[in-house]
Design a protein around this motif. Structure first.
Motif, PDB file in Angstrom:
ATOM      1  N   PRO A 146       0.808  -1.223   0.000  1.00 36.43           N
ATOM      2  CA  PRO A 146       0.000   0.000   0.000  1.00 36.43           C
ATOM      3  C   PRO A 146       0.845   1.279   0.000  1.00 36.43           C
ATOM      4  CG  PRO A 146      -0.149  -1.124   2.119  1.00 36.43           C
ATOM      5  CD  PRO A 146       0.601  -2.034   1.201  1.00 36.43           C
ATOM      6  N   GLU A 147       2.063   1.197   0.461  1.00 37.15           N
ATOM      7  CA  GLU A 147       2.950   2.377   0.466  1.00 37.15           C
ATOM      8  C   GLU A 147       3.205   2.879  -0.953  1.00 37.15           C
ATOM      9  OE1 GLU A 147       4.098  -0.132   4.086  1.00 37.15           O
ATOM     10  OE2 GLU A 147       3.593  -0.534   1.978  1.00 37.15           O
ATOM     11  N   ARG A 148       3.294   1.963  -1.895  1.00 36.62           N
ATOM     12  CA  ARG A 148       3.543   2.352  -3.295  1.00 36.62           C
ATOM     13  C   ARG A 148       2.395   3.190  -3.832  1.00 36.62           C
ATOM     14  NH1 ARG A 148       2.090   0.628  -8.466  1.00 36.62           N
ATOM     15  NH2 ARG A 148       0.870  -1.125  -7.681  1.00 36.62           N
ATOM     16  N   LEU A 149       1.193   2.734  -3.618  1.00 37.25           N
ATOM     17  CA  LEU A 149       0.038   3.482  -4.119  1.00 37.25           C
ATOM     18  C   LEU A 149      -0.109   4.822  -3.423  1.00 37.25           C
ATOM     19  CD1 LEU A 149      -2.514   0.575  -4.533  1.00 37.25           C
ATOM     20  CD2 LEU A 149      -1.116   1.679  -6.289  1.00 37.25           C
ATOM     21  N   ALA A 150       0.235   4.884  -2.148  1.00 38.94           N
ATOM     22  CA  ALA A 150       0.156   6.146  -1.415  1.00 38.94           C
ATOM     23  C   ALA A 150       1.184   7.149  -1.933  1.00 38.94           C
ATOM     24  CB  ALA A 150       0.356   5.897   0.083  1.00 38.94           C
ATOM     25  N   ALA A 151       2.345   6.668  -2.351  1.00 43.69           N
ATOM     26  CA  ALA A 151       3.421   7.553  -2.817  1.00 43.69           C
ATOM     27  C   ALA A 151       3.286   7.938  -4.286  1.00 43.69           C
ATOM     28  CB  ALA A 151       4.775   6.872  -2.590  1.00 43.69           C
ATOM     29  N   ARG A 152       2.435   7.258  -5.020  1.00 45.05           N
ATOM     30  CA  ARG A 152       2.357   7.454  -6.467  1.00 45.05           C
ATOM     31  C   ARG A 152       1.934   8.856  -6.903  1.00 45.05           C
ATOM     32  NH1 ARG A 152      -0.756   3.051  -9.907  1.00 45.05           N
ATOM     33  NH2 ARG A 152      -2.514   3.957  -8.808  1.00 45.05           N
ATOM     34  N   PRO A 153       0.932   9.511  -6.284  1.00 43.58           N
ATOM     35  CA  PRO A 153       0.553  10.850  -6.764  1.00 43.58           C
ATOM     36  C   PRO A 153       1.705  11.867  -6.714  1.00 43.58           C
ATOM     37  CG  PRO A 153      -1.190   9.956  -5.392  1.00 43.58           C
ATOM     38  CD  PRO A 153      -0.010   9.016  -5.264  1.00 43.58           C
ATOM     39  N   ALA A 154       2.456  11.882  -5.633  1.00 47.46           N
ATOM     40  CA  ALA A 154       3.588  12.822  -5.537  1.00 47.46           C
ATOM     41  C   ALA A 154       4.653  12.471  -6.566  1.00 47.46           C
ATOM     42  CB  ALA A 154       4.171  12.809  -4.124  1.00 47.46           C
ATOM     43  N   HIS A 155       4.878  11.182  -6.786  1.00 49.76           N
ATOM     44  CA  HIS A 155       5.845  10.738  -7.790  1.00 49.76           C
ATOM     45  C   HIS A 155       5.437  11.200  -9.187  1.00 49.76           C
ATOM     46  CE1 HIS A 155       8.302   8.094 -10.238  1.00 49.76           C
ATOM     47  NE2 HIS A 155       7.225   7.460 -10.683  1.00 49.76           N
ATOM     48  N   ARG A 156       4.162  11.073  -9.499  1.00 51.71           N
ATOM     49  CA  ARG A 156       3.695  11.486 -10.828  1.00 51.71           C
ATOM     50  C   ARG A 156       3.796  12.994 -11.013  1.00 51.71           C
ATOM     51  NH1 ARG A 156      -1.232   7.317 -12.340  1.00 51.71           N
ATOM     52  NH2 ARG A 156       0.158   5.530 -12.717  1.00 51.71           N
ATOM     53  N   GLU A 157       3.622  13.757  -9.953  1.00 49.63           N
ATOM     54  CA  GLU A 157       3.827  15.209 -10.042  1.00 49.63           C
ATOM     55  C   GLU A 157       5.282  15.516 -10.358  1.00 49.63           C
ATOM     56  OE1 GLU A 157       2.358  17.527  -6.757  1.00 49.63           O
ATOM     57  OE2 GLU A 157       0.456  16.421  -6.739  1.00 49.63           O
ATOM     58  N   LYS A 158       6.199  14.812  -9.705  1.00 47.87           N
ATOM     59  CA  LYS A 158       7.626  15.013  -9.983  1.00 47.87           C
ATOM     60  C   LYS A 158       7.952  14.651 -11.432  1.00 47.87           C
ATOM     61  CE  LYS A 158       9.331  14.279  -5.288  1.00 47.87           C
ATOM     62  NZ  LYS A 158       9.946  15.559  -5.056  1.00 47.87           N
ATOM     63  N   LEU A 159       7.376  13.538 -11.909  1.00 46.22           N
ATOM     64  CA  LEU A 159       7.617  13.148 -13.299  1.00 46.22           C
ATOM     65  C   LEU A 159       7.098  14.202 -14.271  1.00 46.22           C
ATOM     66  CD1 LEU A 159       6.768   9.333 -13.385  1.00 46.22           C
ATOM     67  CD2 LEU A 159       9.024  10.401 -13.454  1.00 46.22           C
ATOM     68  N   ALA A 160       5.928  14.747 -13.989  1.00 43.21           N
ATOM     69  CA  ALA A 160       5.361  15.776 -14.865  1.00 43.21           C
ATOM     70  C   ALA A 160       6.266  17.001 -14.924  1.00 43.21           C
ATOM     71  CB  ALA A 160       3.959  16.158 -14.393  1.00 43.21           C
ATOM     72  N   ALA A 161       6.805  17.396 -13.781  1.00 41.09           N
ATOM     73  CA  ALA A 161       7.715  18.547 -13.747  1.00 41.09           C
ATOM     74  C   ALA A 161       8.994  18.246 -14.522  1.00 41.09           C
ATOM     75  CB  ALA A 161       8.036  18.912 -12.299  1.00 41.09           C
ATOM     76  N   LEU A 162       9.531  17.041 -14.387  1.00 42.75           N
ATOM     77  CA  LEU A 162      10.728  16.661 -15.132  1.00 42.75           C
ATOM     78  C   LEU A 162      10.442  16.562 -16.628  1.00 42.75           C
ATOM     79  CD1 LEU A 162      12.217  13.975 -12.717  1.00 42.75           C
ATOM     80  CD2 LEU A 162      13.158  16.247 -13.216  1.00 42.75           C
ATOM     81  N   HIS A 163       9.236  16.147 -16.989  1.00 44.00           N
ATOM     82  CA  HIS A 163       8.855  16.087 -18.395  1.00 44.00           C
ATOM     83  C   HIS A 163       8.809  17.485 -18.988  1.00 44.00           C
ATOM     84  CE1 HIS A 163       6.046  15.628 -21.826  1.00 44.00           C
ATOM     85  NE2 HIS A 163       6.748  14.527 -22.003  1.00 44.00           N
ATOM     86  N   GLU A 164       8.257  18.431 -18.245  1.00 40.20           N
ATOM     87  CA  GLU A 164       8.211  19.820 -18.724  1.00 40.20           C
ATOM     88  C   GLU A 164       9.609  20.381 -18.955  1.00 40.20           C
ATOM     89  OE1 GLU A 164       5.816  22.354 -16.263  1.00 40.20           O
ATOM     90  OE2 GLU A 164       4.102  20.995 -16.370  1.00 40.20           O
ATOM     91  N   LYS A 165      10.574  19.938 -18.173  1.00 41.56           N
ATOM     92  CA  LYS A 165      11.961  20.396 -18.302  1.00 41.56           C
ATOM     93  C   LYS A 165      12.743  19.595 -19.344  1.00 41.56           C
ATOM     94  CE  LYS A 165      12.249  21.877 -13.511  1.00 41.56           C
ATOM     95  NZ  LYS A 165      12.864  21.624 -12.191  1.00 41.56           N
ATOM     96  N   GLY A 166      12.114  18.565 -19.923  1.00 41.20           N
ATOM     97  CA  GLY A 166      12.777  17.757 -20.927  1.00 41.20           C
ATOM     98  C   GLY A 166      13.661  16.663 -20.359  1.00 41.20           C
TER      99      GLY A 166
END
Length: 86
Positions: free
Chosen positions: A12-32
């Motif tokens: 369950p820790e993985r699913l709880a951590a996933r939203p923050a992880h996806r936000e970080k990925l989105a920010a890194l995607h915007e930066k290329g």
């Protein structure tokens, strides 16, 4: 570029951590820095494509996101990739 392959468990820790992880990925995607990322169709893991110059830069990005050391997430492979198309 670097390919990062993850494997998942049902912790369950993985699913709880996933939203923050996806936000970080989105920010890194915007930066290329992240070209593509997403779970495998069976949700047994994920594949991410990072566009960074070297292993040190990749390690730094992975270290800045606690998701990669969360219970239920395992980094299976880090591989340098040299695409010829795309």
């Amino acid at each position: 570029m670097w390919l990062v392959e993850l494997s998942f468990t049902d912790a369950p820790e993985r699913l709880a951590a996933r939203p923050a992880h996806r936000e970080k990925l989105a920010a890194l995607h915007e930066k290329g820095r992240v070209r593509m990322a997403g779970p495998l169709a069976d949700d047994s893991g994920a594949v991410l494509v990072f566009d960074v110059p070297d292993r040190a830069a990749l390690d730094q990005l992975l270290g800045e996101d606690p998701y990669y050391s969360t219970e239920g997430v395992r980094v299976e492979q880090l591989r340098e990739w040299r695409p010829i198309l795309g």
